[in-house]
Write an enzyme that holds these catalytic residues in place. Sequence first.
Site, PDB file in Angstrom:
ATOM      1  N   CYS A 142      -2.166 -25.521  26.708  1.00  0.00           N
ATOM      2  CA  CYS A 142      -2.517 -24.098  26.637  1.00  0.00           C
ATOM      3  C   CYS A 142      -3.541 -23.826  25.544  1.00  0.00           C
ATOM      4  O   CYS A 142      -3.674 -24.596  24.607  1.00  0.00           O
ATOM      5  CB  CYS A 142      -1.281 -23.263  26.281  1.00  0.00           C
ATOM      6  SG  CYS A 142      -0.060 -23.166  27.588  1.00  0.00           S
TER       7      CYS A 142
ATOM      8  N   CYS B 275      -2.114 -18.237  24.426  1.00  0.00           N
ATOM      9  CA  CYS B 275      -1.345 -18.122  25.669  1.00  0.00           C
ATOM     10  C   CYS B 275      -0.096 -17.256  25.467  1.00  0.00           C
ATOM     11  O   CYS B 275       0.603 -17.365  24.462  1.00  0.00           O
ATOM     12  CB  CYS B 275      -0.919 -19.498  26.170  1.00  0.00           C
ATOM     13  SG  CYS B 275       0.000 -19.410  27.727  1.00  0.00           S
TER      14      CYS B 275
ATOM     15  N   CYS C 175      -2.665 -25.038  31.804  1.00  0.00           N
ATOM     16  CA  CYS C 175      -1.750 -23.939  32.089  1.00  0.00           C
ATOM     17  C   CYS C 175      -2.440 -22.948  33.040  1.00  0.00           C
ATOM     18  O   CYS C 175      -3.608 -22.625  32.876  1.00  0.00           O
ATOM     19  CB  CYS C 175      -1.386 -23.249  30.781  1.00  0.00           C
ATOM     20  SG  CYS C 175      -0.562 -21.667  30.960  1.00  0.00           S
TER      21      CYS C 175
ATOM     22  N   CYS D 101      -2.951 -19.188  31.030  1.00  0.00           N
ATOM     23  CA  CYS D 101      -3.997 -18.879  30.044  1.00  0.00           C
ATOM     24  C   CYS D 101      -5.317 -19.578  30.350  1.00  0.00           C
ATOM     25  O   CYS D 101      -6.319 -19.313  29.704  1.00  0.00           O
ATOM     26  CB  CYS D 101      -3.528 -19.258  28.640  1.00  0.00           C
ATOM     27  SG  CYS D 101      -3.261 -21.030  28.415  1.00  0.00           S
TER      28      CYS D 101
HETATM   29 ZN   LIG Z   1      -0.786 -21.230  28.739  1.00  0.00          ZN
END
Ligand SMILES: [Zn+2]
Length: 387
Positions: A72, A76, A103, A106
């Site tokens: 991330c 995030c 991810c 994000c």
């Molecule tokens: Zn994330």
Amino acid sequence: MTSTNLTFPMLTASAILTNETLRTMPARSNSAKLGEARSGSGDDQRWNAVLARDAAHDGQFVFAVSSTGVYCRPSCAARRPRRENVAFYSRPEQAEKAGFRACLRCRPRSVSGNPQSDWAKEVCRYIEQHLDEPVTLERLGKVFRQSPFHLQRRFKATLGITPRAYGDSCRLRLLKRNLQAGDSVTRAMYDAGYGSSSRLYEKTASQLGMTPDKYRRGAIAATVRYAIADSPLGRMLVAATDKGVCAIQFARSDGELIEGLKREFPFAVRKPDQGGLQGWVETLLSTMTGHELNAALPLDIRATAFQRRVWTYLQSIPFGATRSYSQVAKAIGQPSASRAVARACATNPVAVAIPCHRVVREDGSISGYRWGVERKKALLEMEQRGV
Ligand SMILES: [Zn+2]
């Protein structure tokens, strides 16, 4: 006010938690030694940025979570993993090479271009610059042309906290810094934007877990290292905390410099540096002799909201150029505040690094420099010759 520990400008929550520098890029190559010495705390800083969902760190690194196999960006909004499951990578590709996938929430691959976090960063910056004023959702709504309701929802979706909570955390952080520096409680509260409200005082006590006075007594013994070197403007002192440069001063003698440092940091442990500051000293010297600074020094200074507005603007004045006090006042949106701008320039704790010498009178004549008009003149001449 005098200076110490508040890195500047504070960009976001963790900027406040860790390194709220005028986006303190690491000093140039010659700071390699410092970098090494600090690599251990580097991960701590990254982790703080992750905990704070600090969007200012987006693009600087990603964090990967071994329990989920996902990596991330720092901001995030997902739940924070346990520290022991987290590894840091400077670039998304490295995380992927190590077997993690991006991810979906994000989208850490689309870094600076994330409009959501860019937008939130701007809101954060606005809040930081107006800690001493009531910043209501209505006001934010007007500034950012959104309904208060949507603004709050969008902000919270990005950073995980409300704009009000963000402002609170900034003030609290600032208060701690001011108290650590030895300010009186009244002064520290005032400068952190609390004003004199007793309701806020009580709230603060509960957030600190003790009264501000008790906190202050326990926390004022910071360590400040300093180096003294020859410069084109006479003897120069550069002092730093473990977070960045906190003072840059000039004088004719070393004794004068050490006295000045003592006045500025009466409560700190002041120690001669053992070579760790050399890189920053060299960076400053080469700036002064007409080489544009290509990376800002990390700063660790305190500032009122107003000083922060002025000093941030000063850093945007191009090398070799000058502005008048009233131009600066206009540029920060307070056209009638020329005198206050002059005061903010005169109280700049880090000469050259925040280029207050680039602010001159209306007619271009040079006046008013904390380190003497002659030094200001010399600095401007060197810059103008250098470009
Ligand atoms: Zn994330």
